[in-house]
Design an enzyme around this catalytic site. Structure first.
Site, PDB file in Angstrom:
ATOM      1  N   ASN A   1      33.095  43.115 -15.505  1.00 12.98           N
ATOM      2  CA  ASN A   1      34.167  42.140 -15.227  1.00 12.98           C
ATOM      3  C   ASN A   1      35.227  42.651 -14.249  1.00 12.98           C
ATOM      4  O   ASN A   1      35.650  41.922 -13.360  1.00 12.98           O
ATOM      5  CB  ASN A   1      34.781  41.625 -16.532  1.00 12.98           C
ATOM      6  CG  ASN A   1      35.401  42.718 -17.355  1.00 12.98           C
ATOM      7  OD1 ASN A   1      35.048  43.895 -17.212  1.00 12.98           O
ATOM      8  ND2 ASN A   1      36.313  42.368 -18.213  1.00 12.98           N
TER       9      ASN A   1
ATOM     10  N   GLU B   1      37.011  51.078 -25.442  1.00 11.44           N
ATOM     11  CA  GLU B   1      37.848  49.954 -24.996  1.00 11.44           C
ATOM     12  C   GLU B   1      36.992  48.713 -25.134  1.00 11.44           C
ATOM     13  O   GLU B   1      36.080  48.490 -24.334  1.00 11.44           O
ATOM     14  CB  GLU B   1      38.268  50.144 -23.534  1.00 11.44           C
ATOM     15  CG  GLU B   1      39.180  51.329 -23.293  1.00 11.44           C
ATOM     16  CD  GLU B   1      40.590  51.101 -23.798  1.00 11.44           C
ATOM     17  OE1 GLU B   1      40.882  49.998 -24.298  1.00 11.44           O
ATOM     18  OE2 GLU B   1      41.392  52.046 -23.726  1.00 11.44           O
TER      19      GLU B   1
ATOM     20  N   CYS C   1      39.185  41.280 -20.353  1.00 10.39           N
ATOM     21  CA  CYS C   1      39.331  41.666 -21.768  1.00 10.39           C
ATOM     22  C   CYS C   1      40.662  41.171 -22.304  1.00 10.39           C
ATOM     23  O   CYS C   1      40.747  40.702 -23.438  1.00 10.39           O
ATOM     24  CB  CYS C   1      39.196  43.176 -21.910  1.00 10.39           C
ATOM     25  SG  CYS C   1      40.220  44.102 -20.779  1.00 10.39           S
TER      26      CYS C   1
ATOM     27  N   GLU D   1      43.605  54.369 -22.815  1.00  9.17           N
ATOM     28  CA  GLU D   1      43.414  54.790 -21.422  1.00  9.17           C
ATOM     29  C   GLU D   1      44.743  54.553 -20.714  1.00  9.17           C
ATOM     30  O   GLU D   1      45.665  53.959 -21.274  1.00  9.17           O
ATOM     31  CB  GLU D   1      42.297  53.967 -20.765  1.00  9.17           C
ATOM     32  CG  GLU D   1      40.932  54.357 -21.315  1.00  9.17           C
ATOM     33  CD  GLU D   1      39.772  53.771 -20.531  1.00  9.17           C
ATOM     34  OE1 GLU D   1      39.770  52.548 -20.319  1.00  9.17           O
ATOM     35  OE2 GLU D   1      38.881  54.541 -20.135  1.00  9.17           O
TER      36      GLU D   1
HETATM   37  P1  NAD Z   1      28.412  45.219 -22.742  1.00 12.80           P
HETATM   38  O1  NAD Z   1      28.866  45.861 -24.012  1.00 12.80           O
HETATM   39  O2  NAD Z   1      27.241  44.332 -22.790  1.00 12.80           O
HETATM   40  O3  NAD Z   1      28.082  46.341 -21.650  1.00 12.80           O
HETATM   41  C1  NAD Z   1      29.014  47.323 -21.259  1.00 12.80           C
HETATM   42  C2  NAD Z   1      28.265  48.495 -20.659  1.00 12.80           C
HETATM   43  O4  NAD Z   1      27.478  49.117 -21.679  1.00 12.80           O
HETATM   44  C3  NAD Z   1      27.289  48.123 -19.546  1.00 12.80           C
HETATM   45  O5  NAD Z   1      27.298  49.122 -18.558  1.00 12.80           O
HETATM   46  C4  NAD Z   1      25.945  48.116 -20.282  1.00 12.80           C
HETATM   47  O6  NAD Z   1      24.850  48.309 -19.424  1.00 12.80           O
HETATM   48  C5  NAD Z   1      26.135  49.281 -21.242  1.00 12.80           C
HETATM   49  N1  NAD Z   1      25.271  49.244 -22.425  1.00 12.80           N
HETATM   50  C6  NAD Z   1      24.612  48.194 -22.966  1.00 12.80           C
HETATM   51  N2  NAD Z   1      23.911  48.573 -24.057  1.00 12.80           N
HETATM   52  C7  NAD Z   1      24.123  49.899 -24.209  1.00 12.80           C
HETATM   53  C8  NAD Z   1      23.683  50.881 -25.154  1.00 12.80           C
HETATM   54  N3  NAD Z   1      22.880  50.562 -26.156  1.00 12.80           N
HETATM   55  N4  NAD Z   1      24.124  52.151 -25.016  1.00 12.80           N
HETATM   56  C9  NAD Z   1      24.966  52.487 -24.018  1.00 12.80           C
HETATM   57  N5  NAD Z   1      25.397  51.612 -23.085  1.00 12.80           N
HETATM   58  C10 NAD Z   1      24.995  50.338 -23.180  1.00 12.80           C
HETATM   59  O7  NAD Z   1      29.706  44.481 -22.156  1.00 12.80           O
HETATM   60  P2  NAD Z   1      29.782  43.545 -20.851  1.00 12.80           P
HETATM   61  O8  NAD Z   1      29.179  42.230 -21.186  1.00 12.80           O
HETATM   62  O9  NAD Z   1      29.304  44.311 -19.670  1.00 12.80           O
HETATM   63  O10 NAD Z   1      31.385  43.405 -20.685  1.00 12.80           O
HETATM   64  C11 NAD Z   1      32.150  42.445 -21.335  1.00 12.80           C
HETATM   65  C12 NAD Z   1      32.866  43.049 -22.539  1.00 12.80           C
HETATM   66  O11 NAD Z   1      33.667  44.169 -22.155  1.00 12.80           O
HETATM   67  C13 NAD Z   1      33.830  42.065 -23.185  1.00 12.80           C
HETATM   68  O12 NAD Z   1      33.719  42.158 -24.576  1.00 12.80           O
HETATM   69  C14 NAD Z   1      35.197  42.567 -22.723  1.00 12.80           C
HETATM   70  O13 NAD Z   1      36.275  42.178 -23.542  1.00 12.80           O
HETATM   71  C15 NAD Z   1      34.976  44.036 -22.736  1.00 12.80           C
HETATM   72  N6  NAD Z   1      35.989  44.715 -21.919  1.00 12.80           N
HETATM   73  C16 NAD Z   1      36.945  45.487 -22.535  1.00 12.80           C
HETATM   74  C17 NAD Z   1      37.941  46.091 -21.776  1.00 12.80           C
HETATM   75  C18 NAD Z   1      38.997  46.952 -22.400  1.00 12.80           C
HETATM   76  O14 NAD Z   1      39.589  47.747 -21.679  1.00 12.80           O
HETATM   77  N7  NAD Z   1      39.253  46.837 -23.678  1.00 12.80           N
HETATM   78  C19 NAD Z   1      37.955  45.916 -20.394  1.00 12.80           C
HETATM   79  C20 NAD Z   1      36.984  45.115 -19.804  1.00 12.80           C
HETATM   80  C21 NAD Z   1      35.990  44.524 -20.573  1.00 12.80           C
END
Ligand code: NAD
Length: 474
Positions: free
Chosen positions: A146, A244, A278, A457
């Protein structure tokens, strides 16, 4: 593009690649290597080797490289923003801001590098204590699609300035901006192996980063579901873990709020980045005495938002980033309509016409009269849909706002200092904004309470997260 391992631009061990497509029109942007566990092992070995020399430099020397990289990122802002828009979908003006944001973060950590130090303590009976700040070693960074540039900055800045080395995994759909930024960091003087970027899927590249025993700390940003799996798997090598995760931020609009500002705040807070932030406003609580006027003005403003390809001038909202996300939003709103979980007063559909035919577009959507158990309030809605709930006053608003498993951000919109005080004390979230929402300056620590994450962070607190403290008593 190739990926970066041991200072070399390389393909994956399997030589497989995958296509990165533009979410606005489905066209190919570029390809990236489909990395594997083997590639992560190569990257971790290289980062382990590079750690010895990198950690012996002074923080100021490391900070100089980050500063140089920030300058080059600013020079290439437009080119980088175009890459970001093409692979992620956000409007070019938002992409430009994000690239500037990455440079700001590097400059912040470069700026404080000269002041990073330990502590001396006088102890009883003439003894002395020294507290040293030591880097942890090889760190892993896993990031979502995102805001890929900003989140890369949040990890690269504090990890590298404190003397750690990194293995970073971009999200599968947005590797290109991260690779371009890594290339600038490398060209700015990072020794080989200090920053490695391995592209590919979560199940192969991500899981190996989580398990690899050479990687001593992991900073993960993504969904709660993946975060939970990551936390479990990381325990096998006793990694330090920062998580996060997702949020469902409440925005509370009080009866004395500046309605025009609050309407703009809600539009920016919810529809910026097509709702895929997020800390987006994901639940809006408005005092009933001003609800009619507020909702009428918000609806008028939302209906004027221009949806389209982020590369086009004047577009306010681009497409969702990928098919799964688009389908999730469509299904969710269809269910709200079918089960009468709310009243859709704007949007609620896929836009029609040639411009939208091959992209993941969805109209900015407002829902009123939302059922208390609707998924709109219970789950994280990662797209352009805003549920609006009317409340009698601040106590009810705070109680509803806190009735969630999430605790990332929240905001209060009022000019009444007492309401601000009460809300800031009682809202359960890592950050509370007053008369604003979303923006996160690098100086301010950021992270969630409850299920929204573990650790912080940004700010000086991120320095602590990338260091071990060693006490010496003499
Ligand atoms: P996601 O959890 O699907 O993926 C995040 C990352 O993890 C990607 O690089 C993905 O390839 C990797 N991943 C997937 N499965 C994995 C596994 N089993 N082991 C290790 N890595 C793995 O999330 P998304 O759909 O890419 O992003 C959206 C989410 O991120 C939303 O929930 C959003 O709120 C959150 N987010 C949080 C913050 C924050 O700072 N709190 C910031 C931005 C986004």
């Amino acid at each position: 593009m190739m990926m970066l391992i041991d200072g070399e631009w390389t393909g994956s061990c399997s030589e497989e690649t995958y296509e990165v497509k533009n979410p606005a029109n489905g066209r190919l942007v570029d390809t990236a290597p489909l990395g594997s566990a083997e590639d992560v092992k190569r990257a971790a070995d290289s980062a382990h080797e590079a750690f010895k020399k990198w950690s012996e430099l002074t923080a100021r020397e490391r900070g100089k490289i980050l500063f140089r990289a920030a300058q080059r990122v600013r020079e290439k802002q437009h080119e980088l923003a175009v890459t970001l828009t093409m692979e992620q979908g956000k409007p070019l003006k938002e992409a430009r801001d994000e690239i500037q944001g990455f440079a700001n973060i590097l400059e912040y950590y470069s700026g404080i590098s000269a002041a990073l130090e330990g502590r001396a303590v006088s102890l009883a009976n003439g003894r002395h204590g020294i507290i040293l700040r030591r880097p942890i070693g090889v760190c892993g960074a896993i990031i979502p699609w995102n805001v890929p540039a900003i989140i890369m900055g949040w990890k690269v800045g504090p990890a590298l300035v404190t003397g750690n080395t990194l293995v970073l995994k971009p999200a599968t759909t947005t590797p290109l901006t991260n690779l371009s930024l890594a290339s600038i960091l490398n060209a700015s003087g990072l020794p080989k192996g200090v920053l490695n970027v391995v592209t590919g899927n979560g199940a192969s590249v991500g899981e190996e980063i989580v398990r690899n025993p050479l990687i001593k700390k992991l900073s993960f940003t993504g969904s709660i579901e993946t975060g939970r799996r990551v936390l479990q798997a990381a325990s096998s090598s006793m990694k330090r873990v920062t998580l996060e995760l997702g949020g469902s931020d409440p925005m509370i609009v009080c009866d004395d709020a500046d309605i025009k500002k609050a309407v703009e705040g809600a539009v920016h807070g919810r529809f910026y980045n097509c709702g895929q932030t997020c800390t987006a406003v994901k639940r809006l609580y408005v005092f009933e005495s001003i609800a009619d006027e507020f909702v009428r003005k918000l609806r008028g403003r939302v209906e004027r938002l221009k949806v389209g390809n982020g590369m086009e001038e004047g577009v306010d909202m681009g497409p969702l980033n990928n098919r799964a996300q688009w389908e999730q939003i469509k299904t969710l709103v269809d269910r709200v309509k079918e089960k009468e979980e709310g009243n859709v007063i704007a949007g609620g559909k896929v836009p029609e016409g040639e411009t939208y035919k091959n992209g993941y577009f969805y109209m900015p959507t407002l829902v009123t009269d939302v059922a208390p158990d609707s998924a709109l309030l219970e789950e994280e809605v990662f797209g352009p849909v805003l549920p609006i709930i009317t409340v009698k006053g601040l106590d009810e608003a705070i109680e509803l706002a806190n009735g969630s498993k999430f605790g990332l951000g929240s905001s209060i919109w009022t000019n009444d200092i007492e309401k601000i005080r009460v809300a800031c004390e009682r809202l359960e979230s890592g950050v509370t904004w007053v008369n604003q929402h979303v923006r996160l300056p690098p100086e301010m620590p950021f992270g969630g309470v409850k299920e929204s994450g573990i650790g912080r962070e940004n700010g000086l607190e991120a320095i602590d997260a990338y260091c071990e403290l060693k006490s010496i008593i003499m």
